[in-house]
Write a protein that holds these residues in place. Structure first.
Motif, PDB file in Angstrom:
ATOM      1  N   PRO A   1       0.836  -1.202   0.000  1.00 40.00           N
ATOM      2  CA  PRO A   1       0.000   0.000   0.000  1.00 40.00           C
ATOM      3  C   PRO A   1       0.870   1.252   0.000  1.00 40.00           C
ATOM      4  N   ASP A   2       0.366   2.326  -0.596  1.00 39.30           N
ATOM      5  CA  ASP A   2       1.148   3.557  -0.727  1.00 39.30           C
ATOM      6  C   ASP A   2       1.675   4.060   0.605  1.00 39.30           C
ATOM      7  N   SER A   3       0.878   3.907   1.658  1.00 41.72           N
ATOM      8  CA  SER A   3       1.257   4.464   2.956  1.00 41.72           C
ATOM      9  C   SER A   3       2.173   3.549   3.767  1.00 41.72           C
ATOM     10  N   ALA A   4       2.485   2.355   3.226  1.00 43.61           N
ATOM     11  CA  ALA A   4       3.223   1.369   4.022  1.00 43.61           C
ATOM     12  C   ALA A   4       4.689   1.711   4.183  1.00 43.61           C
ATOM     13  N   ILE A   5       5.253   2.408   3.219  1.00 43.25           N
ATOM     14  CA  ILE A   5       6.684   2.741   3.253  1.00 43.25           C
ATOM     15  C   ILE A   5       6.863   4.207   2.889  1.00 43.25           C
ATOM     16  N   PRO A   6       7.961   4.829   3.302  1.00 43.65           N
ATOM     17  CA  PRO A   6       8.196   6.234   2.951  1.00 43.65           C
ATOM     18  C   PRO A   6       8.264   6.430   1.436  1.00 43.65           C
ATOM     19  N   LYS A   7       7.758   7.557   0.975  1.00 40.11           N
ATOM     20  CA  LYS A   7       7.780   7.856  -0.452  1.00 40.11           C
ATOM     21  C   LYS A   7       9.206   7.901  -0.985  1.00 40.11           C
TER      22      LYS A   7
END
Length: 513
Positions: A301-307
């Protein structure tokens, strides 16, 4: 629908199976999810009309004996599995300088150099062997099976300090590109081109991008007295079967046709996977991804790891893809002195990474007749990581344009094979042509890539850790090198990192390290 296990491993490539089988041997409840109907990833085997084909690797060494510096051999010892091996020494070369056979061992390549280049080239090669000797000893002084990515490494590695300390000064050189060592010794163009070729086949990069440790390991393995090359009886599928046996006899489970669509993240931790069809497999301890870095990121998911981490890892440079030619042929009347492997280079000036410049072919049924019906042979020809994906991107595999391009891009492989077997086209009973889209589809490889092209001295492989708690990685995106030793090492390192030091030490003792 859900299931619970200690550890979920995504992908049954060699790295994933090594990791999973060792974790099972350590006592964990392990479940491996494989999208394909056949385990093995790039090393899987398949059958057509009685011909058994290796989909990928064809050159093995350091596996038919133990103890060995090859981490895959160490892994097989750890899980208590083995298989039968055929040994040999020689392969054929079709190079701009001419056609010849060469062998592993300390001296035979010097005979080739003396014939093709003269005594000065031999003198340079002998000097390179002298320079590489301490580096080779440094590269194998610490077994890869002893490595782990936590503070416990202080304990597991310290046992080997006495054997490593004499080479400590040389170890610094192992971190840079091999070209830095080669440039200081070799001037002969053929010798330099030859080593560029070996580097490319090992790492997907020429000498100025291949970490010196890889070549030091190769020198330790290939240029020593008594060395042989190995081939598993039953092909690469037999090796995969041995790893699956090791997994299952220690209580682990392999599920095929189990396509992972998402890593489940709860409270900022990876807690399992969601399969196609909405079935979930929950992991009490860890999720391990054996798929490529790019494909792993697609599951998060997009929020799972830092951008910033996502952007950096997505920008990992990639090797090109493959063209494959799998043939089942009538072997009647073939020359009796065929080699089981050939390397064909069309033009050194283009460089070893140039598209369609290098062709590799194997005839493994020369070593193991059981791979083909009586009087027949199986042949695997491929362009090793030098086929641009961009030529195929967006094409429909059912289109006439795709069929025509397959035929055109496969021609370089046919022509290379005709240098070995002139009447090959009239002998074929099974003909299968693979493209980067084939590679992408059946291996679930991002853009059909051979793997990361992280250049020594420019970037480093990240190891098994990730910013997401509960998620670790293994495979060719985590450890230098694309071949079997590298991915086997990555699987062992990840498994070792997940267990107490005491269990790790016990494993090392069991395999005699």
């Amino acid at each position: 629908m859900s299931k619970e296990t200690d550890i979920v491993v995504i992908g049954s490539g060699i790295g994933g199976l090594c990791c999973a089988s060792l974790l099972a041997r350590y006592g964990f409840n392990v479940t491996v999810c494989e999208s394909h109907s056949i385990p093995g990833g790039a090393a899987h085997a398949f059958e057509r009309n009685g011909f058994k084909f290796d989909s990928g690797p064809s050159l093995y060494s350091g596996l038919s004996y133990s103890p060995s510096s090859n981490p895959l051999r160490q892994l097989l010892d750890a899980i208590g599995e083995d298989l039968s091996w055929e040994t040999y020494k020689t392969w054929g070369c079709r190079l701009p300088e001419g056609d010849f056979d060469t062998s592993v061992g300390a001296d035979q390549f010097c005979e080739v150099l003396a014939r093709l280049r003269g005594k000065d080239a031999v003198t340079e090669w002998r000097e390179l062997q002298r320079v590489m000797e301490p580096l080779a000893k440094a590269a194998i002084a610490i077994p890869l099976a002893a490595i782990r990515f936590d503070l416990g490494a202080v304990v597991t590695l310290s046992r080997f300090a006495p054997s490593f300390l004499p080479y400590l000064g040389n170890s610094i050189k192992l971190r840079g590109p091999f070209s830095q060592i080669m440039d200081g010794v070799l001037k002969d163009n053929f010798s330099r081109n030859w080593l560029d070729l070996l580097c490319f086949l090992l790492s997907g990069l020429p000498a100025d991008g291949t970490i010196a440790a890889e070549m030091a390991f190769m020198f330790a393995e290939w240029y020593r007295p008594g060395v042989v090359l190995d081939y598993p009886i039953g092909g690469s599928g037999a090796l995969v079967d041995a790893l699956v046996r090791g997994l299952e006899k220690h209580g682990g489970q392999l599920i095929v046709n189990a396509h992972v669509e998402e890593v489940i993240v709860e409270h900022n931790r990876a807690v399992g996977v969601r399969l196609r069809g909405s079935k979930e497999i929950r992991a009490r301890k860890t999720v391990v991804s054996n798929i490529s870095v790019w494909d792993t990121l697609k599951l998060l998911p997009d929020s799972a790891i830092p951008k910033s981490y996502r952007a950096k890892r997505n920008a990992t440079p990639e090797c090109d893809s493959f063209m494959h030619l799998h043939l089942g042929i009538d072997a009647e009347g073939l020359e009796k002195d065929l080699a089981c492997h050939y390397i064909i280079v069309n033009d050194w000036e283009k460089g070893v990474t140039a598209p369609q410049n290098i062709v590799v072919l194997s005839i493994p049924s020369l070593l193991d007749p059981s791979l083909a019906p009586p009087g027949k042979h199986v042949i695997h020809v491929y362009t090793p990581g030098n086929e641009p994906y961009e030529l195929w991107q967006g094409m429909s595999r059912s289109s006439e344009a795709y069929a025509q391009q397959k035929q055109m891009r496969a021609e370089i492989m046919w022509k290379g094979l005709e240098r070995i077997i002139p009447d090959i086209r009239s002998r074929c009973e099974v003909t299968l042509v693979g493209t980067p889209l084939t590679h992408e589809r059946f291996l679930r490889r991002h853009r059909g890539s051979y793997g990361p092209a992280i250049r020594a001295g420019v970037g480093i492989f990240p190891g098994p850790g990730t910013p997401l708690p509960g998620l670790m990685c293994c495979g060719d995106s985590t450890f230098p090198g694309i071949g079997l030793p590298a991915v086997a090492a990555s699987g062992m390192i990840t498994a070792n990192t997940l267990v107490p030091v005491s269990k790790h030490l016990e494993m090392l003792k069991t395999i005699g390290l």
